[in-house]
Design a protein around this motif. Structure first.
Motif, PDB file in Angstrom:
ATOM      1  N   LEU A   1      -4.059   3.103   6.688  1.00  0.00           N
ATOM      2  CA  LEU A   1      -5.485   3.380   6.540  1.00  0.00           C
ATOM      3  C   LEU A   1      -6.029   2.746   5.262  1.00  0.00           C
ATOM      4  CD1 LEU A   1      -5.530   7.118   7.659  1.00  0.00           C
ATOM      5  CD2 LEU A   1      -6.467   5.158   8.914  1.00  0.00           C
ATOM      6  N   ASP A   2      -5.273   2.844   4.176  1.00  0.00           N
ATOM      7  CA  ASP A   2      -5.681   2.207   2.922  1.00  0.00           C
ATOM      8  C   ASP A   2      -5.792   0.694   3.090  1.00  0.00           C
ATOM      9  OD1 ASP A   2      -5.747   4.672   1.679  1.00  0.00           O
ATOM     10  OD2 ASP A   2      -3.820   4.420   0.645  1.00  0.00           O
TER      11      ASP A   2
ATOM     12  N   TYR B   1       0.814  -1.220   0.000  1.00  0.00           N
ATOM     13  CA  TYR B   1       0.000   0.000   0.000  1.00  0.00           C
ATOM     14  C   TYR B   1       0.844   1.265   0.000  1.00  0.00           C
ATOM     15  CZ  TYR B   1      -3.818  -3.150   1.033  1.00  0.00           C
ATOM     16  OH  TYR B   1      -4.731  -4.171   0.967  1.00  0.00           O
ATOM     17  N   ARG B   2       2.147   1.116   0.034  1.00  0.00           N
ATOM     18  CA  ARG B   2       3.035   2.274   0.074  1.00  0.00           C
ATOM     19  C   ARG B   2       3.052   2.983  -1.271  1.00  0.00           C
ATOM     20  NH1 ARG B   2       6.886   2.312   4.327  1.00  0.00           N
ATOM     21  NH2 ARG B   2       8.064   3.705   3.013  1.00  0.00           N
ATOM     22  N   ASP B   3       3.118   4.308  -1.253  1.00  0.00           N
ATOM     23  CA  ASP B   3       3.199   5.055  -2.509  1.00  0.00           C
ATOM     24  C   ASP B   3       4.635   5.139  -3.022  1.00  0.00           C
ATOM     25  OD1 ASP B   3       4.273   6.863  -0.720  1.00  0.00           O
ATOM     26  OD2 ASP B   3       2.839   8.461  -1.150  1.00  0.00           O
TER      27      ASP B   3
ATOM     28  N   GLY C   1       3.742  10.821   7.838  1.00  0.00           N
ATOM     29  CA  GLY C   1       2.379  10.311   7.776  1.00  0.00           C
ATOM     30  C   GLY C   1       2.156   9.323   6.647  1.00  0.00           C
ATOM     31  N   ARG C   2       3.182   9.043   5.862  1.00  0.00           N
ATOM     32  CA  ARG C   2       3.030   8.122   4.725  1.00  0.00           C
ATOM     33  C   ARG C   2       2.689   6.710   5.177  1.00  0.00           C
ATOM     34  NH1 ARG C   2       7.780   9.546   0.536  1.00  0.00           N
ATOM     35  NH2 ARG C   2       6.485   8.342  -0.877  1.00  0.00           N
ATOM     36  N   THR C   3       3.327   6.263   6.237  1.00  0.00           N
ATOM     37  CA  THR C   3       3.034   4.923   6.760  1.00  0.00           C
ATOM     38  C   THR C   3       1.602   4.863   7.264  1.00  0.00           C
ATOM     39  OG1 THR C   3       5.335   4.554   7.360  1.00  0.00           O
ATOM     40  CG2 THR C   3       3.697   3.212   8.502  1.00  0.00           C
ATOM     41  N   THR C   4       1.174   5.894   7.955  1.00  0.00           N
ATOM     42  CA  THR C   4      -0.193   5.934   8.479  1.00  0.00           C
ATOM     43  C   THR C   4      -1.205   5.925   7.336  1.00  0.00           C
ATOM     44  OG1 THR C   4       0.574   7.153  10.414  1.00  0.00           O
ATOM     45  CG2 THR C   4      -1.791   7.220   9.945  1.00  0.00           C
ATOM     46  N   ARG C   5      -0.947   6.700   6.292  1.00  0.00           N
ATOM     47  CA  ARG C   5      -1.848   6.721   5.143  1.00  0.00           C
ATOM     48  C   ARG C   5      -1.944   5.349   4.507  1.00  0.00           C
ATOM     49  NH1 ARG C   5      -1.463   5.534   0.564  1.00  0.00           N
ATOM     50  NH2 ARG C   5       0.772   5.786   0.517  1.00  0.00           N
ATOM     51  N   ALA C   6      -0.800   4.685   4.342  1.00  0.00           N
ATOM     52  CA  ALA C   6      -0.802   3.342   3.766  1.00  0.00           C
ATOM     53  C   ALA C   6      -1.561   2.367   4.668  1.00  0.00           C
ATOM     54  CB  ALA C   6       0.638   2.862   3.551  1.00  0.00           C
TER      55      ALA C   6
END
Length: 135
Positions: free
Chosen positions: A112-113, A68-70, A105-110
């Protein structure tokens, strides 16, 4: 050079503080989910802290966010995907995502996805030990 941010006593005090907040919420639908890899031991310690503070030890799950990582291709040519282990449904629960450090916050966003692929929690909260963004 390694710089110590929190010593062992400070980590334990922080865990105890968060454990009391979980108990005060008194929600039997709380689930702790550690973000692999370093959030998993933090989630386990937090669950123990809830029990030690007089609450019921909440169920713990683990979440792998690699797919899920960008920035997946920048991290590794062949990402290591580990299992997500949730021994419970997320539907209608209060999920507390647990990780060691919050920065961009990238890890948190991933995370959540990833979570929405496993169910629909009623609420999602974040528990981290260190906020490098000084928020």
């Amino acid at each position: 050079m390694i710089r110590r941010v929190l010593d062992a006593d400070q980590v334990q005090r922080a865990l105890t503080r968060v454990a009391h907040e979980i108990i005060e919420a008194a929600d039997s639908h709380v689930r702790l989910i550690g973000i692999r890899t370093r959030g998993v031991p933090m989630a386990k310690r937090l669950a123990r802290a809830v029990r030690m503070a007089g609450g019921s030890e909440p169920p713990i799950g683990t979440l792998d966010i690699n797919l899920y990582r960008d920035d997946l291709t920048a991290v590794a040519a062949q990402p290591v995907v580990r299992p997500t282990e949730l021994g419970f449904s997320l539907d209608g629960t209060v999920v507390i995502l647990v990780d060691d450090v919050l920065y961009t916050g990238r890890t948190t966003r991933a995370a959540l996805d990833a979570l929405v692929d496993f169910g629909r929690p009623r609420k999602i909260q974040l528990a981290v030990m260190v906020d490098r963004g000084h928020r």
